[in-house]
Design an enzyme around this catalytic site. Structure first.
Site, mmCIF file in Angstrom:
data_model
loop_
_atom_site.group_PDB
_atom_site.id
_atom_site.type_symbol
_atom_site.label_atom_id
_atom_site.label_comp_id
_atom_site.label_asym_id
_atom_site.label_seq_id
_atom_site.Cartn_x
_atom_site.Cartn_y
_atom_site.Cartn_z
ATOM 1 N N CYS A 107 32.998 39.910 37.914
ATOM 2 C CA CYS A 107 33.538 40.917 38.831
ATOM 3 C C CYS A 107 35.058 40.775 38.937
ATOM 4 O O CYS A 107 35.553 39.806 39.517
ATOM 5 C CB CYS A 107 32.867 40.734 40.195
ATOM 6 S SG CYS A 107 33.632 41.619 41.548
ATOM 7 N N CYS A 121 36.497 40.555 42.434
ATOM 8 C CA CYS A 121 36.161 39.241 43.014
ATOM 9 C C CYS A 121 37.183 38.194 42.580
ATOM 10 O O CYS A 121 37.580 37.337 43.372
ATOM 11 C CB CYS A 121 34.771 38.798 42.572
ATOM 12 S SG CYS A 121 33.427 39.888 43.070
#
Length: 108
Positions: free
Chosen positions: A34, A37
């Site tokens: 991600c 993230c």
């Protein structure tokens, strides 16, 4: 390098670290793949160091802990849940700025 002030959560320690925590705890639901993230990693490192006496910062890899992600209805990542006294008190979906997270933490 891992930050000593960030707790790495999994299904074995979630209840003890999160639900029984004396301090409020911010849990970052994330995954390696991600991109947003990854942008949060240095932000949470700084927040963990700056707020270690007021709040705990923890990370939970959703790929490795699918049952916890399902239990807390995490549908997209990054999702940040803040727990206090074992209860979810706030949910933020999507990457935010450091000042956004500071405002959220100060509101506690």
């Amino acid at each position: 390098m891992a930050n000593a002030n960030i707790i790495i959560l999994d299904e074995n320690n979630f209840e003890n670290e999160v639900l029984q925590s004396k301090l409020p705890i911010l849990v970052d639901f994330w995954a390696e793949w991600c991109g947003p993230c990854q942008t949060l990693l240095p932000i949470f490192d700084e927040l963990a160091d700056e707020n270690k006496d007021k709040i705990k910062i923890a990370k939970l890899n959703v790929d490795e802990n699918r049952s916890l992600a399902m239990k807390y209805r995490v549908m997209s990542i990054p999702t940040v849940l803040i727990f206090k006294d074992g209860e979810e008190i706030r949910r933020e979906v999507g990457a935010k700025t450091k000042s956004d997270y500071e405002s959220i933490l100060n509101a506690l």
